[in-house]
Design a protein around this motif. Structure first.
Motif, mmCIF file in Angstrom:
data_model
loop_
_atom_site.group_PDB
_atom_site.id
_atom_site.type_symbol
_atom_site.label_atom_id
_atom_site.label_comp_id
_atom_site.label_asym_id
_atom_site.label_seq_id
_atom_site.Cartn_x
_atom_site.Cartn_y
_atom_site.Cartn_z
ATOM 1 N N ILE A 23 35.233 38.460 42.430
ATOM 2 C CA ILE A 23 33.774 38.480 42.343
ATOM 3 C C ILE A 23 33.179 38.979 43.666
ATOM 4 C CG2 ILE A 23 31.711 37.034 42.133
ATOM 5 C CD1 ILE A 23 33.345 35.223 40.243
ATOM 6 N N GLY A 24 33.710 38.487 44.777
ATOM 7 C CA GLY A 24 33.212 38.906 46.084
ATOM 8 C C GLY A 24 33.443 40.375 46.353
ATOM 9 N N CYS A 25 34.631 40.863 45.995
ATOM 10 C CA CYS A 25 34.994 42.253 46.281
ATOM 11 C C CYS A 25 34.086 43.236 45.556
ATOM 12 C CB CYS A 25 36.456 42.476 45.885
ATOM 13 S SG CYS A 25 37.121 44.057 46.439
ATOM 14 N N ILE A 26 33.820 42.978 44.275
ATOM 15 C CA ILE A 26 32.966 43.908 43.523
ATOM 16 C C ILE A 26 31.500 43.750 43.929
ATOM 17 C CG2 ILE A 26 32.538 42.396 41.526
ATOM 18 C CD1 ILE A 26 32.894 44.888 39.759
ATOM 19 N N THR A 27 31.110 42.545 44.376
ATOM 20 C CA THR A 27 29.732 42.313 44.789
ATOM 21 C C THR A 27 29.409 43.015 46.103
ATOM 22 O OG1 THR A 27 29.688 40.163 43.652
ATOM 23 C CG2 THR A 27 28.036 40.523 45.367
ATOM 24 N N PRO B 272 39.433 44.211 40.010
ATOM 25 C CA PRO B 272 38.775 42.918 39.778
ATOM 26 C C PRO B 272 38.405 42.676 38.315
ATOM 27 C CG PRO B 272 37.840 43.981 41.708
ATOM 28 C CD PRO B 272 38.718 44.992 41.044
ATOM 29 N N MET B 273 38.121 43.758 37.572
ATOM 30 C CA MET B 273 37.754 43.609 36.165
ATOM 31 C C MET B 273 38.983 43.321 35.301
ATOM 32 S SD MET B 273 35.471 46.193 33.789
ATOM 33 C CE MET B 273 36.612 47.571 33.981
ATOM 34 N N VAL C 230 30.863 42.378 33.359
ATOM 35 C CA VAL C 230 32.134 41.961 32.748
ATOM 36 C C VAL C 230 33.035 41.293 33.778
ATOM 37 C CG1 VAL C 230 34.280 42.808 31.701
ATOM 38 C CG2 VAL C 230 32.076 43.659 30.893
ATOM 39 N N THR C 231 33.098 41.874 34.972
ATOM 40 C CA THR C 231 33.962 41.331 36.028
ATOM 41 C C THR C 231 33.502 39.948 36.471
ATOM 42 O OG1 THR C 231 34.462 43.561 36.822
ATOM 43 C CG2 THR C 231 34.906 41.744 38.328
#
Length: 312
Positions: A74-78, A286-287, A40-41
């Motif tokens: 996107i980078g932070c959650i990845t 982030p989401m 989702v994010t």
């Protein structure tokens, strides 16, 4: 564990991340929930990023910064979630010393960039509402690029400083980190060395990355509120407050959880509260960001809807 040679002066080759759940049934639930949150994010932020790139109407400074924020989300959650999902699938909770430091560096690089970017976005709203006649010259493309480049330099310096400072600590056991990713407070708690200098560096960095931006954001929005209240058109006031309220919501969520997590110096034991704050920092914020901006911004809603139904 065999001692690890080298300049990092640690006798531990790897750490054990305890994660969020002990039982296999709960681990399955966590895996599904975090995989869903990740999809989702990434999907939400990519949608906003694509909309900003393809829609000429969104080629404005506010959306330029919003696009950069989507990349950071996107980078932070990845950096944190896929490695955790991989550990759940493999049933292996260990992470090497080098991988732990790498995760720490990239997480603080992206989080630090977030701090400065949110300040730049507040400055953009301040100029747009308080100085509308000179806005296009004060917030030119060159200024936008300078603000983003300067933010990257400051964030890189912050992340590198923390990583180098942490590499000087000695870790001789235990190797259990009560978290689902490597972060400074939890690593401080298991270090055999004194962490007073590291905590001082963290406090100073926190003041620079959070304290100063928060004060400047508050000051800018005081001026913005005064300017908006002078707008005679009800529709004009509504639109101005709409764009500002989205940014303020993101600011409160981001800085609130960040300050709680990093500005508590001392020898507090790691707890489930730290994991909860970590989930907010790396997953929920982030989401929520694309939802907050799209739900409260009619221009973004319009473009996303046209992309969804395939109409020009």
């Amino acid at each position: 564990m065999e001692p690890e040679a080298g300049a990092n002066r640690t006798s531990l080759a790897e750490f054990l991340l305890l994660g969020l759940a002990e039982s296999e049934k709960l681990q399955s639930v966590v895996f599904v929930l975090f995989l869903f949150a990740y999809v989702v994010t990434v999907g939400g932020n990519l949608s906003i990023l694509v909309a900003i790139v393809v829609e000429p109407k969104l080629h404005m400074p506010m959306y330029f910064f919003l696009g950069n924020l989507s990349v950071l989300d996107i980078g932070c959650i990845t950096v944190t979630v896929p490695p955790m999902l991989n550990r759940l699938l493999s049933h292996k909770r260990t992470i090497s010393y080098g991988a732990c430091l790498s995760q720490l560096f990239f997480f603080h690089l992206l989080a630090g960039m977030d701090c400065f970017l949110l300040l730049a976005m507040a400055y953009d709203r301040f100029l747009a509402i308080c100085w509308p006649l000179t806005y296009s010259t004060r917030m030119s493309q060159e200024v936008q690029k300078i603000l983003v480049a300067g933010s990257w330099v400051c964030a890189f310096t912050n992340a590198l400083t923390h990583t180098i400072a942490l590499s000087t600590l000695n870790f001789c056991g235990p190797n259990e980190i009560n978290h689902f990713y490597c972060d400074l407070p939890q690593l401080f708690q298991i270090s055999c060395s004194t962490t007073q200098l590291n905590e001082l560096v963290l406090f100073i960095a926190g003041f620079i990355l959070a304290g100063i931006p928060v004060v400047l954001i508050i000051i800018s929005y005081i001026h913005v509120a005064a300017a908006v209240l002078q707008i005679h058109s009800v529709e004009g006031r509504k639109k101005a407050f709409s764009t500002c309220s989205s940014h303020l919501t993101v600011v409160c969520l981001f800085y609130g959880t960040g300050i709680f997590n990093y500005m508590r110096l001392g020898s507090e034991e790691a707890s489930d509260k730290d994991k909860g704050v970590g989930i907010f920092n790396t997953v929920i914020n982030p989401m929520l960001n694309p939802l907050i901006y799209s739900l409260r911004n009619s221009d973004v809603q319009e473009v996303l809807w046209r992309m969804l139904v395939g109409r020009e």
